[in-house]
Write an enzyme that holds these catalytic residues in place. Structure first.
Site, mmCIF file in Angstrom:
data_model
loop_
_atom_site.group_PDB
_atom_site.id
_atom_site.type_symbol
_atom_site.label_atom_id
_atom_site.label_comp_id
_atom_site.label_asym_id
_atom_site.label_seq_id
_atom_site.Cartn_x
_atom_site.Cartn_y
_atom_site.Cartn_z
ATOM 1 N N TYR A 104 0.826 -1.215 0.000
ATOM 2 C CA TYR A 104 0.000 0.000 0.000
ATOM 3 C C TYR A 104 0.858 1.263 0.000
ATOM 4 O O TYR A 104 0.347 2.360 -0.220
ATOM 5 C CB TYR A 104 -0.908 0.051 1.235
ATOM 6 C CG TYR A 104 -1.913 -1.060 1.382
ATOM 7 C CD1 TYR A 104 -2.160 -1.984 0.377
ATOM 8 C CD2 TYR A 104 -2.641 -1.181 2.548
ATOM 9 C CE1 TYR A 104 -3.081 -2.998 0.538
ATOM 10 C CE2 TYR A 104 -3.578 -2.189 2.721
ATOM 11 C CZ TYR A 104 -3.783 -3.099 1.709
ATOM 12 O OH TYR A 104 -4.702 -4.094 1.884
ATOM 13 N N VAL A 105 2.138 1.135 0.264
ATOM 14 C CA VAL A 105 3.109 2.227 0.312
ATOM 15 C C VAL A 105 2.722 3.278 1.361
ATOM 16 O O VAL A 105 2.980 4.466 1.206
ATOM 17 C CB VAL A 105 3.310 2.874 -1.085
ATOM 18 C CG1 VAL A 105 4.536 3.767 -1.100
ATOM 19 C CG2 VAL A 105 3.428 1.822 -2.176
#
Length: 58
Positions: free
Chosen positions: A48-49
């Protein structure tokens, strides 16, 4: 928050915060607010960073 009993007799919150598609800044703020409201289940992943921002909020 309500919990549900799993097959292994552990309890899991019925409601959680999902952070998919949130920017790191929004994930940080959303996680902080969710924790203030009593959430204990936060879904995040490296893909998802925003995992680092969620970790800072926790």
């Amino acid at each position: 928050m309500k919990n549900m009993k799993l097959n292994n007799n552990l309890e899991c919150p019925m409601l959680g915060l999902g952070t998919f598609m949130l920017s790191p800044e929004d994930a940080y703020t959303s996680t902080l607010e969710a924790l203030k409201m009593g959430y204990s289940l936060i879904d995040t992943a490296n893909a998802y960073v925003n995992e680092r921002a969620v970790g800072r909020a926790i």
